[in-house]
Design a protein around this motif. Structure first.
Motif, mmCIF file in Angstrom:
data_model
loop_
_atom_site.group_PDB
_atom_site.id
_atom_site.type_symbol
_atom_site.label_atom_id
_atom_site.label_comp_id
_atom_site.label_asym_id
_atom_site.label_seq_id
_atom_site.Cartn_x
_atom_site.Cartn_y
_atom_site.Cartn_z
ATOM 1 N N CYS A 292 2.133 16.549 7.686
ATOM 2 C CA CYS A 292 2.961 15.450 8.196
ATOM 3 C C CYS A 292 2.175 14.143 8.212
ATOM 4 N N ALA A 293 0.952 14.192 8.726
ATOM 5 C CA ALA A 293 0.134 12.980 8.812
ATOM 6 C C ALA A 293 -0.172 12.423 7.430
ATOM 7 N N ALA A 294 -0.461 13.302 6.483
ATOM 8 C CA ALA A 294 -0.765 12.852 5.123
ATOM 9 C C ALA A 294 0.444 12.173 4.485
ATOM 10 N N HIS A 295 1.621 12.720 4.725
ATOM 11 C CA HIS A 295 2.839 12.131 4.158
ATOM 12 C C HIS A 295 3.128 10.778 4.802
ATOM 13 N N GLY A 296 2.988 10.694 6.119
ATOM 14 C CA GLY A 296 3.235 9.430 6.803
ATOM 15 C C GLY A 296 2.294 8.328 6.361
ATOM 16 N N ALA A 297 1.053 8.699 6.028
ATOM 17 C CA ALA A 297 0.057 7.709 5.615
ATOM 18 C C ALA A 297 0.355 7.100 4.244
ATOM 19 N N LEU A 298 1.282 7.696 3.497
ATOM 20 C CA LEU A 298 1.642 7.161 2.181
ATOM 21 C C LEU A 298 2.457 5.876 2.282
ATOM 22 N N PHE A 299 3.046 5.618 3.455
ATOM 23 C CA PHE A 299 3.894 4.446 3.628
ATOM 24 C C PHE A 299 3.057 3.291 4.181
ATOM 25 N N SER A 300 2.710 2.357 3.320
ATOM 26 C CA SER A 300 1.852 1.244 3.745
ATOM 27 C C SER A 300 2.625 -0.066 3.710
ATOM 28 N N TRP A 301 2.294 -0.960 4.625
ATOM 29 C CA TRP A 301 2.911 -2.283 4.628
ATOM 30 C C TRP A 301 2.419 -3.116 3.452
ATOM 31 N N GLU A 302 1.212 -2.831 2.956
ATOM 32 C CA GLU A 302 0.733 -3.550 1.783
ATOM 33 C C GLU A 302 1.659 -3.307 0.588
ATOM 34 N N ALA A 303 1.981 -2.013 0.352
ATOM 35 C CA ALA A 303 2.866 -1.685 -0.762
ATOM 36 C C ALA A 303 4.263 -2.248 -0.541
ATOM 37 N N ALA A 304 4.752 -2.174 0.698
ATOM 38 C CA ALA A 304 6.096 -2.676 0.991
ATOM 39 C C ALA A 304 6.172 -4.185 0.762
ATOM 40 N N THR A 305 5.128 -4.919 1.140
ATOM 41 C CA THR A 305 5.119 -6.369 0.937
ATOM 42 C C THR A 305 5.053 -6.710 -0.545
ATOM 43 N N ARG A 306 4.312 -5.929 -1.332
ATOM 44 C CA ARG A 306 4.313 -6.121 -2.785
ATOM 45 C C ARG A 306 5.723 -5.966 -3.339
ATOM 46 N N GLN A 307 6.418 -4.955 -2.867
ATOM 47 C CA GLN A 307 7.780 -4.727 -3.343
ATOM 48 C C GLN A 307 8.695 -5.890 -2.981
ATOM 49 N N PHE A 308 8.540 -6.412 -1.778
ATOM 50 C CA PHE A 308 9.342 -7.557 -1.351
ATOM 51 C C PHE A 308 9.110 -8.752 -2.277
ATOM 52 N N LEU A 309 7.849 -9.066 -2.544
ATOM 53 C CA LEU A 309 7.523 -10.191 -3.417
ATOM 54 C C LEU A 309 8.064 -9.977 -4.822
ATOM 55 N N GLU A 310 7.969 -8.760 -5.326
ATOM 56 C CA GLU A 310 8.480 -8.479 -6.659
ATOM 57 C C GLU A 310 9.996 -8.641 -6.694
ATOM 58 N N GLY A 311 10.667 -8.319 -5.600
ATOM 59 C CA GLY A 311 12.115 -8.527 -5.535
ATOM 60 C C GLY A 311 12.456 -10.006 -5.630
ATOM 61 N N LEU A 312 11.656 -10.858 -4.982
ATOM 62 C CA LEU A 312 11.890 -12.304 -5.085
ATOM 63 C C LEU A 312 11.675 -12.769 -6.514
ATOM 64 N N THR A 313 10.618 -12.272 -7.153
ATOM 65 C CA THR A 313 10.331 -12.672 -8.531
ATOM 66 C C THR A 313 11.440 -12.241 -9.473
ATOM 67 N N ALA A 314 11.993 -11.029 -9.251
ATOM 68 C CA ALA A 314 13.068 -10.537 -10.111
ATOM 69 C C ALA A 314 14.321 -11.395 -9.991
ATOM 70 N N ALA A 315 14.443 -12.122 -8.899
ATOM 71 C CA ALA A 315 15.631 -12.951 -8.698
ATOM 72 C C ALA A 315 15.513 -14.312 -9.372
ATOM 73 N N GLU A 316 14.319 -14.649 -9.867
ATOM 74 C CA GLU A 316 14.108 -15.949 -10.457
ATOM 75 C C GLU A 316 14.525 -15.960 -11.924
ATOM 76 N N PRO A 317 14.891 -17.108 -12.434
ATOM 77 C CA PRO A 317 15.200 -17.192 -13.863
ATOM 78 C C PRO A 317 13.954 -16.976 -14.698
ATOM 79 N N ALA A 318 14.137 -16.485 -15.920
ATOM 80 C CA ALA A 318 13.001 -16.251 -16.798
ATOM 81 C C ALA A 318 12.283 -17.551 -17.084
#
Length: 357
Positions: A328-354
């Motif tokens: 359980c602890a090993a699985h929970g440790a896979l969820f990081s805010w660093e990765a989540a913030t990267r995903q958020f930023l990439e979502g903003l970039t995907a919304a921009e025009p080429a």
């Protein structure tokens, strides 16, 4: 069927130019819930990376209590006030986090000026409102589809929620997961002294105490041991009266909250309407298995090694108690805010025009 875009496979952070990011949200402090915690943490992480973040939230406006849910304040922005704030800040990216009055004002501004924006589907809004009004959820799904349709990307936490949104005509989706503060939430957290006096197994719930969280299903479950509820909310007085044997301990945060997780034998998540369930990964990071219904959120997070899902909570609780806490602890440790913030930023970039060659 278009897949959810995301960065799950990236092993290293993505270098990105510093941005001016506006986040518009109807959910903000002093509310305490998964949406507020996600937006607060994401804003903090973005600022730590050098981005400039402006949050347009209810605390900047007059507000009124939400009908049937007075703890939530509905902002009353003057006509043009949100648009003026966005123009003054001149963001590179606008993210509309919620579908309330502020979200509507920001959406209207973006559409009027031809500005691209992203949205997020944080809350099972149709099911929440249907539960409180007795009206069909499908009526409110029409509003959700209308609200998010113009967004360049709709950020969603899980594949299950993505499937629901596609079924309602929303296909420009981007994965934005969640994280755990592993400095606080770990198996080594010190459990509360009160646990020593409680019959085992200790079954724990953490979160808002409100009708849409379906807590009554947990408190009514016929399973030996002790039930502990951490949190507060509008349904607390009635549940205290109805379930006098349950240990209601109020709101807890930080290291104290981590101790409640780490000392429990099983974490019970009775909600059928959450889009993710941040408390589940916090419990897992503390080594505590999860028992829940087989619905979006738990279906995306809980594995056979880290908990159990069943339409009968007693069965889920019983099966979860056999899970290995290390897994359980090993699985929970896979969820990081660093990765989540990267995903958020990439979502903003995907919304921009080429970019223009």
């Amino acid at each position: 069927m278009e897949p959810i875009c995301g960065l799950d496979a990236l092993p290293h952070p993505v270098s990105a130019p510093k941005r001016r990011i506006a986040i518009v949200t109807d959910a903000w402090h002093p509310q305490m819930n998964g949406v507020v915690r996600t937006l607060t943490t994401t804003s903090e992480r973005l600022r730590a990376q050098g981005h400039e973040v402006a949050v347009v939230s209810p605390e900047r406006f007059a507000s009124i209590p939400c009908p049937t849910y007075p703890e939530i304040r509905l902002a009353l922005p003057r006509p043009g006030a949100v648009a003026a704030m966005l123009r003054d800040f001149a963001p590179d990216a606008i993210h509309i986090a919620t579908e309330g009055p502020l979200g509507l004002a920001a959406r209207r501004h973006c559409l009027a000026r031809g500005v691209r924006f992203t949205t997020a589907y944080h809350t099972q809004f149709p099911e929440y409102v249907a539960r409180r009004t007795g009206l069909p959820a499908e009526w409110f799904w029409r509003y959700i589809a209308w609200f998010h349709a113009p967004a360049r990307r709709v950020l969603v936490a899980t594949e299950s929620i993505g499937t629901q949104l596609r079924a309602h005509g929303l296909s420009r989706l981007h994965r934005w997961s969640r994280g755990v503060d592993l400095a606080h939430f770990s198996p080594g957290a010190v459990q509360p002294a009160a646990y020593a006096e409680l019959p085992r197994p200790i079954q724990l719930y953490v979160g808002r105490i409100a009708v849409e969280k379906n807590i009554e299903a947990f408190l009514s479950a016929d399973y030996p041991g002790s039930k502990v509820v951490v949190g507060d909310g509008p349904a607390l007085p009635a549940l205290r009266r109805r379930f006098p044997d349950v240990h209601f301990v109020g709101r807890k945060t930080g290291a104290e909250l981590a101790g409640y997780y780490a000392g429990a034998d099983v974490f019970v998540f009775p909600s059928r309407t959450d889009t993710f369930g941040l408390v589940m990964i916090e419990a897992l990071a503390c080594g505590t298995p999860v028992a829940a219904f087989p619905v979006p959120g738990p279906l995306d997070i809980v594995t056979e090694a880290t908990g159990a899902l069943s339409e009968t909570l007693e069965r889920a609780i019983d099966a979860a108690l056999y899970c290995d806490r290390g897994d359980c602890a090993a699985h929970g440790a896979l969820f990081s805010w660093e990765a989540a913030t990267r995903q958020f930023l990439e979502g903003l970039t995907a919304a921009e025009p080429a970019a223009t060659p």
